[in-house]
Design an enzyme around this catalytic site. Structure first.
Site, mmCIF file in Angstrom:
data_model
loop_
_atom_site.group_PDB
_atom_site.id
_atom_site.type_symbol
_atom_site.label_atom_id
_atom_site.label_comp_id
_atom_site.label_asym_id
_atom_site.label_seq_id
_atom_site.Cartn_x
_atom_site.Cartn_y
_atom_site.Cartn_z
ATOM 1 N N ASP A 133 1.077 -7.640 2.291
ATOM 2 C CA ASP A 133 1.220 -6.214 1.994
ATOM 3 C C ASP A 133 2.679 -5.779 1.826
ATOM 4 O OD1 ASP A 133 0.839 -3.499 1.774
ATOM 5 O OD2 ASP A 133 -0.536 -3.339 3.471
ATOM 6 N N SER B 178 3.945 2.248 8.495
ATOM 7 C CA SER B 178 3.756 1.218 7.490
ATOM 8 C C SER B 178 5.041 0.990 6.739
ATOM 9 C CB SER B 178 2.662 1.620 6.515
ATOM 10 O OG SER B 178 1.448 1.216 7.033
ATOM 11 N N HIS C 262 0.818 -1.216 0.000
ATOM 12 C CA HIS C 262 0.000 0.000 0.000
ATOM 13 C C HIS C 262 0.849 1.263 0.000
ATOM 14 C CE1 HIS C 262 0.130 0.003 4.553
ATOM 15 N NE2 HIS C 262 0.044 1.305 4.376
#
Ligand code: ARG
Ligand code: ASP
Length: 722
Positions: A224, A657, A87
């Site tokens: 991810d 992230s 992402h």
């Protein structure tokens, strides 16, 4: 004198800041990690403070980067290979995608260096060093100064510090950041690399498996991750993209551990958390819980439903809006978890009790009255904050208007000759990237929905005169939209391109500029911007400055109070997108009565969710085959399954992230990508029972590279810990 005195007090208080910290909460400054290292080692960490952060030798910090301006990444090879989330690379993967080359859908793997894809505009920044610059930043400060004057001074002194630190050039970039509401200032010096190429990404059915349904949730099975490579000039210095650049040689990169994770294992997240507000007043929390979040959630629900409807009708629109949709949906879902968490924790009430006790203690001293002052300022701020929230979530989301304003901004008027110039090349580029991902019916329907909400919810005295007159003129948001989208030149790509091409002379450019400025989409953007700049922002800024001032005292007051009154509370600077250490351990949790979640997930869970009829759960056939044949290679756990994700107690937030998850030996065991929904209030209040970060097990990354990407040639440059 008084300033010096305050500085000394502050330094003394800050030095003790970490002492009372409870387990696991906290985002610590790497350069001060010696204050925490004892605790970390007690919890299992085997390295020392200099291994984490050092300016004398290569340390783990040299293997961590700020990826773009909102994610983290880590180096995993001596040749600049970088790992981050899917992402985080999503925008880049999406930009390289089209219906013919759908890398989002099918994934992408460069099979050689030559196939790696450049990404203009993407940068990664290494932290060279950080330094306490409080004294220099406040040089010349006089307590008589207003907050605005102080801000000016801070800006001026910071600029001098930054200029000095970056004078060598070579990609150096520095920022000066306020910590603890300006009780302390740190300078962060980065080296920024601008040639960052896409190496690989799994298909979205793996990288975004579970989509927005599973986002912010546990149990999770999302792969991810995506991979990039940093390039440098032949001297290893930053350089803009060039064919002649070579892979960057990092001072440090992570070894990869495939030993696996077990409940109780020590975990360390090294990354760039974006923003937290752990020390705010109860009224600040109350606004978020009762007003800010609920209104923003409602506005986004409307937009998401419209996007979803059109995305379901066309593959092209699905690609066009995938990235935009994910961004809108992400905060939307987080806010919902946040409100629930704040309520469940009774945060407003707990804070009020704390404030009462603080206030009693503060009577007659330096911090007397600060609580009441903050409460009053929040009262003053609320209507402006509300208007600002509405502006951001309504008028600012109209794509056509934002694009129109951008094009208007590409006209330059010479101050003296008044000659108008226009960079047609740049404007064509802007048009190209705008129309590639634009679908007018979505934008128009969203316009109607959000403007209708604006009309019902923003009090009359806060509405821009322009808005009121348009609503009066057209009678409804729908009719207004018909007129705006019907007449705007931006709604018609061919017309706009003709206009861009026609701007060859200054005279033609001046005429075109007039057309653009008078276009209803441009007028919409500029009228709202003018209103915001005149009627909202100045008031909000003034009150916020006063709030800053009050918070500076309150922050210091909280530290003194908790220390002297033995109130257990952790003190660490709120996140501000600077490098932090968060440590904890692998641990499950119980979100509600009778439910307990184990801390790790496996490929079995992917198969249980697999459903060809549901977009978010439709996995590649290849993965089904691998599962059927148990063709897992070396990437299995003790039970013989492929591990996928795990949770731990590390305190993280947006920006973390892509952060490396490091084990007790300092090796990479995974990468952070999310938090559990029940714990998303951790930006405001951390509950060690519930707050968990979610990470991808590095073995699933390796499994995917080999078995789905067939890019195991990349393993040759990695170093495995055992
Ligand atoms: N919730 C994660 C974070 O805040 C991941 C977001 C991306 N995924 C998505 N489905 N929107 O960034
Ligand atoms: N998913 C977030 C990010 O993109 C991480 C989080 O908010 O926990 O940084």
């Amino acid at each position: 004198m008084k300033t010096i005195f305050k500085l000394i007090i502050t330094a003394a208080v800050l030095a003790l800041a970490g002492w009372t910290a409870k387990a696991d909460e906290g985002m610590w400054l790497p350069s001060l990690i010696s204050q925490r290292i004892g605790d970390m080692q007690e919890k299992g960490f085997k390295l020392n403070a200099e291994d984490i952060y050092s300016i004398n030798q290569a340390s783990l910090k040299d293997a961590v980067v700020l990826f773009g301006r909102g994610c983290t990444g880590e180096l995993i090879s001596p040749e600049g290979l970088l790992l981050t989330n899917h992402h985080c690379g999503y925008g880049q993967i999406q930009k390289h995608s089209s219906v013919e080359h759908d890398y989002l859908k099918d994934g992408f793997w460069a099979m050689s260096r030559a196939e790696e894809l450049p990404n203009p505009g993407l940068t990664v920044s290494f932290l060279e060093r950080m330094e306490d610059v409080t004294e220099k930043v406040l040089e010349g400060y006089d307590p008589q100064m207003s907050e605005a004057q102080r801000a000016e001074l801070v800006k001026k002194n910071s600029k001098a510090i930054i200029d000095e630190a970056t004078k060598e050039g070579k990609g150096l970039r520095a920022t000066v950041e306020a910590l603890y509401y300006g009780n302390q200032y740190f300078m962060f010096l980065y080296r920024e690399y601008a040639d960052v190429r896409l190496v690989g990404a799994p298909p979205s059915s793996i990288g975004k498996f579970g989509g927005d349904t599973d986002n912010w949730m546990w149990p999770r099975h999302t792969g991810d991750f995506s991979m990039f490579r940093i390039y440098a000039d032949k001297d290893n210095n930053p350089a803009p993209y060039s064919k002649d650049n070579v892979p960057y040689k990092p001072k440090k990169f992570f070894r990869i551990s495939t030993k696996g994770v077990h409940e109780g294992d020590f975990t360390f997240i090294y990354g760039f958390p974006g923003r937290t507000q752990e020390y705010i007043h109860s009224d600040g929390v109350r606004y978020i819980e009762e007003t800010g979040d609920p209104h923003k959630i409602n506005l986004r629900t409307l937009r998401l439903n419209i996007q979803k409807k059109y995305m379901g009708q066309s593959q092209k629109v699905r690609i066009q809006y995938s990235s935009k949709n994910a961004t809108v949906a992400n905060a939307w879902k987080k806010w919902q978890g946040e409100v629930k968490g704040i309520k469940k924790m009774k945060t407003v009430q707990t804070k009020q009790e704390f404030e009462k006790a603080f206030d009693r203690w503060a009577k007659g001293g330096e911090f007397d009255g600060v609580i009441a002052k903050i409460a009053q300022l929040y009262k003053d701020l609320e209507p402006y904050q509300f208007a600002a929230d509405y502006y951001t979530e309504t008028a600012r989301t109209i794509e056509l208007a934002n694009f129109a304003a951008g094009i208007l901004g590409s006209f330059k008027t010479d101050k003296e000759s008044k000659a108008v110039t226009f960079d047609s090349g740049k404007a064509s580029g802007m048009a190209e990237s705008f129309y590639k991902d634009y679908y007018l019916p979505i934008d128009k329907e969203c316009f109607v929905a959000v403007m209708t909400e604006f009309d019902s919810n923003v009090p009359a005295e806060f509405k821009p005169a322009y808005f009121t007159s348009m609503m009066k003129k057209y009678g409804s948001a729908q009719k207004w939209a018909d007129a705006l989208f019907g007449k705007s030149i931006f709604a018609d790509r061919a017309k706009l391109e003709k206009l861009i091409e026609g701007c060859s002379t200054s005279k033609a450019a001046a005429k075109a500029r007039k057309t653009v400025a008078a276009d209803p989409a441009t007028v919409f953007a500029s009228e709202f911007a003018k209103w915001y700049a005149a009627d909202v922002q100045p008031h909000a800024t003034r009150i916020n400055q006063e709030l800053q001032l009050a918070y500076r005292d309150y922050m210091r007051g909280q530290m003194v109070y908790c220390r002297t009154q033995r109130v257990p509370k952790s003190f660490y600077p709120d996140a501000n997108l600077t490098l932090r250490v968060a440590y904890g351990h692998i641990k499950g949790y119980s979100p509600s009565d009778a439910v307990y979640y184990k801390p790790s997930s496996t490929i079995k869970g992917i198969m249980q969710k697999d459903n060809p009829d549901i977009f978010d759960y439709n996995i590649p056939q290849r993965l089904r085959d691998i599962y059927a044949q148990k063709d897992y290679g070396r990437w299995t756990d003790e039970t013989g399954e492929v591990p996928v994700c795990f949770i731990a107690t590390n305190h993280t937030t947006g920006g973390n992230s892509g952060s490396p998850v490091i084990n007790a030996d300092g090796d990479l065991i995974g990468l952070n990508f999310d938090r559990v929904w029940e714990g998303t209030m951790s930006d405001i209040v951390f509950d060690p029972e519930i707050c968990r970060n979610i990470s991808l097990d590095v073995r699933y990354v390796l499994f995917t590279i080999e078995k789905l990407g067939k890019a195991e040639y990349l393993f040759d440059e990695m170093v495995f810990a055992e």
